[in-house]
Enzyme design. Structure first.
Site, PDB file in Angstrom:
ATOM      1  N   ASP A   1     -30.213   0.162 -14.019  1.00  0.00           N
ATOM      2  CA  ASP A   1     -28.813   1.032 -14.500  1.00  0.00           C
ATOM      3  C   ASP A   1     -27.940   1.230 -15.615  1.00  0.00           C
ATOM      4  O   ASP A   1     -26.629   0.898 -15.305  1.00  0.00           O
ATOM      5  CB  ASP A   1     -27.658  -0.038 -13.151  1.00  0.00           C
ATOM      6  CG  ASP A   1     -26.572   0.615 -12.351  1.00  0.00           C
ATOM      7  OD1 ASP A   1     -26.329   1.965 -12.209  1.00  0.00           O
ATOM      8  OD2 ASP A   1     -25.122   0.296 -11.998  1.00  0.00           O
TER       9      ASP A   1
ATOM     10  N   ARG B   1     -20.828   3.802 -17.987  1.00  0.00           N
ATOM     11  CA  ARG B   1     -20.201   2.288 -17.444  1.00  0.00           C
ATOM     12  C   ARG B   1     -20.573   1.092 -17.626  1.00  0.00           C
ATOM     13  O   ARG B   1     -20.305   0.303 -17.610  1.00  0.00           O
ATOM     14  CB  ARG B   1     -19.575   2.782 -15.951  1.00  0.00           C
ATOM     15  CG  ARG B   1     -21.386   2.952 -15.158  1.00  0.00           C
ATOM     16  CD  ARG B   1     -20.981   2.997 -13.972  1.00  0.00           C
ATOM     17  NE  ARG B   1     -22.274   3.176 -13.171  1.00  0.00           N
ATOM     18  CZ  ARG B   1     -23.396   4.627 -13.040  1.00  0.00           C
ATOM     19  NH1 ARG B   1     -22.976   5.354 -13.564  1.00  0.00           N
ATOM     20  NH2 ARG B   1     -24.587   3.694 -12.500  1.00  0.00           N
ATOM     21  N   ASN B   2     -21.791   1.419 -17.903  1.00  0.00           N
ATOM     22  CA  ASN B   2     -22.939  -0.364 -18.043  1.00  0.00           C
ATOM     23  C   ASN B   2     -22.858  -0.928 -19.429  1.00  0.00           C
ATOM     24  O   ASN B   2     -23.861  -1.970 -19.597  1.00  0.00           O
ATOM     25  CB  ASN B   2     -23.889  -0.642 -17.518  1.00  0.00           C
ATOM     26  CG  ASN B   2     -23.321  -0.538 -15.910  1.00  0.00           C
ATOM     27  OD1 ASN B   2     -21.946  -0.979 -15.490  1.00  0.00           O
ATOM     28  ND2 ASN B   2     -24.471  -0.215 -15.225  1.00  0.00           N
TER      29      ASN B   2
ATOM     30  N   ASP C   1     -24.945  -5.486 -18.032  1.00  0.00           N
ATOM     31  CA  ASP C   1     -25.837  -5.488 -17.098  1.00  0.00           C
ATOM     32  C   ASP C   1     -27.418  -4.995 -16.795  1.00  0.00           C
ATOM     33  O   ASP C   1     -27.343  -4.743 -16.022  1.00  0.00           O
ATOM     34  CB  ASP C   1     -25.272  -4.434 -16.784  1.00  0.00           C
ATOM     35  CG  ASP C   1     -23.290  -4.963 -15.670  1.00  0.00           C
ATOM     36  OD1 ASP C   1     -23.052  -5.840 -15.931  1.00  0.00           O
ATOM     37  OD2 ASP C   1     -22.626  -3.792 -15.646  1.00  0.00           O
TER      38      ASP C   1
ATOM     39  N   GLY D   1     -10.936  -7.025 -15.571  1.00  0.00           N
ATOM     40  CA  GLY D   1     -11.983  -5.793 -14.615  1.00  0.00           C
ATOM     41  C   GLY D   1     -12.254  -6.196 -13.717  1.00  0.00           C
ATOM     42  O   GLY D   1     -12.327  -7.642 -13.021  1.00  0.00           O
TER      43      GLY D   1
HETATM   44  P1  ADP Z   1     -20.219  -4.443 -12.340  1.00  0.00           P
HETATM   45  O1  ADP Z   1     -20.058  -5.223 -11.968  1.00  0.00           O
HETATM   46  O2  ADP Z   1     -19.818  -3.356 -11.270  1.00  0.00           O
HETATM   47  O3  ADP Z   1     -20.905  -3.520 -13.570  1.00  0.00           O
HETATM   48  P2  ADP Z   1     -18.645  -4.940 -15.393  1.00  0.00           P
HETATM   49  O4  ADP Z   1     -19.899  -5.297 -15.595  1.00  0.00           O
HETATM   50  O5  ADP Z   1     -18.780  -2.818 -15.220  1.00  0.00           O
HETATM   51  O6  ADP Z   1     -18.708  -4.594 -13.452  1.00  0.00           O
HETATM   52  O7  ADP Z   1     -17.024  -5.241 -15.477  1.00  0.00           O
HETATM   53  C1  ADP Z   1     -16.240  -4.773 -15.206  1.00  0.00           C
HETATM   54  C2  ADP Z   1     -15.396  -4.796 -15.864  1.00  0.00           C
HETATM   55  O8  ADP Z   1     -14.960  -5.656 -16.184  1.00  0.00           O
HETATM   56  C3  ADP Z   1     -15.819  -3.074 -17.243  1.00  0.00           C
HETATM   57  O9  ADP Z   1     -15.536  -2.298 -17.023  1.00  0.00           O
HETATM   58  C4  ADP Z   1     -14.966  -3.438 -18.238  1.00  0.00           C
HETATM   59  O10 ADP Z   1     -13.864  -3.559 -18.315  1.00  0.00           O
HETATM   60  C5  ADP Z   1     -14.827  -5.523 -17.974  1.00  0.00           C
HETATM   61  N1  ADP Z   1     -16.032  -6.001 -18.735  1.00  0.00           N
HETATM   62  C6  ADP Z   1     -16.715  -6.718 -18.408  1.00  0.00           C
HETATM   63  N2  ADP Z   1     -17.876  -7.567 -19.399  1.00  0.00           N
HETATM   64  C7  ADP Z   1     -16.698  -7.265 -19.840  1.00  0.00           C
HETATM   65  C8  ADP Z   1     -17.030  -8.831 -21.139  1.00  0.00           C
HETATM   66  N3  ADP Z   1     -18.524  -8.889 -21.876  1.00  0.00           N
HETATM   67  N4  ADP Z   1     -16.083  -8.292 -21.849  1.00  0.00           N
HETATM   68  C9  ADP Z   1     -15.199  -7.789 -21.412  1.00  0.00           C
HETATM   69  N5  ADP Z   1     -15.195  -7.024 -20.830  1.00  0.00           N
HETATM   70  C10 ADP Z   1     -15.792  -6.832 -19.570  1.00  0.00           C
END
Ligand code: ADP
Length: 267
Positions: A130, A134-135, A148, A19
């Site tokens: 936040d 999505r988080n 997050d 991601g």
């Molecule tokens: P942001 O920093 O914008 O909040 P995210 O934490 O949403 O970014 O991370 C982006 C993407 O990466 C998520 O939508 C998810 O698909 C993947 N991702 C993030 N953290 C994890 C995790 N701990 N395990 C599996 N996939 C993850």
């Protein structure tokens, strides 16, 4: 101390990309034989010095409904944040993918999971800032965990940090956050109400067709998100309680968890 940064780069293996987030690309990886998620931090995306101190605090936050920060690797660029791996990805995508198939008990269970994680943060006086579907991430056992937390403070992007910015999460924010950036556990509770709405709307975007400006106007006029068709009245009443104008009129997470859990029992 984390000054040297606890986690050695040679112990960390990066595998496929899973991601992309606010700070940069996210990879599946391996650390000490364990499947992990590695968030890489793009140059200039994060206020790194401030994060260094906070990472130590974040590492002490440990609860089954929080996505665990296992370590940080700051010895070389890009900086890497290492988290427990969540097989079923982000909650918004999960809800969309399963649209039409999730029972009301499952939806309620998701809200209970998130509220459990948030009770823990609230009792540690830790503000998420936040909270949104999505988080949140979904584990291999379909548990929902909060991710997050607190990270919004380290984002170096005016479009995200100013309430006027295009990336500011206005549609999840309490009125006092939009107006004065006054964050608190009670502003997290507002966001949790929107997250409940997302869950019961099977991953739809709140106020889908409206601009941020329209939303602020409507909130000020006392309007709120409508009841999703899958949400029973008692669940919608909890959402509306989260969206009270005055922070002190909103419930705590402890109270929300209690009320949500009691709805499971009566089914
Ligand atoms: P942001 O920093 O914008 O909040 P995210 O934490 O949403 O970014 O991370 C982006 C993407 O990466 C998520 O939508 C998810 O698909 C993947 N991702 C993030 N953290 C994890 C995790 N701990 N395990 C599996 N996939 C993850």
């Amino acid at each position: 101390s984390l000054g040297k940064c606890d986690l050695h780069p040679e112990e960390l293996e990066l595998m496929e990309e899973v991601g992309s987030g606010q700070f940069g690309l996210v990879y599946q990886g391996k650390w000490n034989g364990q499947k992990v998620a590695v968030k890489t931090v793009r140059e200039g995306a994060m206020s790194e010095e401030e994060f260094k101190d906070e990472a130590m605090v974040m590492k002490t936050l440990s609860h089954s409904k929080l996505v665990k920060l296992l370590g940080v690797c700051m010895q070389r660029k890009p900086i890497c944040l290492v988290f427990e791996f969540m097989e079923n990805g982000c909650l918004t995508d999960y809800l969309r993918g399963k649209r039409g198939t999730l029972s009301k008990d499952t939806l309620l269970g998701m809200c209970v999971d998130v509220s459990e994680g948030m009770v823990y943060l609230e009792s540690n006086n830790y503000i998420h800032r936040d909270l949104a579907a999505r988080n949140c991430l979904v584990s291999i056992n379909m548990e929902v965990k909060v991710s997050d937390f607190g990270m919004a403070r380290f984002v170096l992007d005016d479009q995200y940090t100013s309430s006027q910015g295009s990336k500011f999460p206005v549609k999840w924010s309490a009125l006092e956050v939009i107006q004065y950036l006054k964050f608190s556990s009670k502003s997290d509770v507002w966001s949790f109400g929107v997250l409940m709405w997302e869950v019961y709307s099977e991953g739809r975007l709140p106020y889908e067709t409206q601009t941020n400006q329209d939303v602020v106007q409507q909130l000020n006029d006392g309007m709120r998100l409508l009841r999703p068709r899958l949400a029973p009245d008692d669940v919608y009443q909890l959402m509306q309680w989260c969206w009270k104008e005055k922070p002190e009129d909103r419930p705590t997470f402890a109270l929300l968890l209690h009320d949500l859990a009691s709805l499971i029992d009566t089914k």
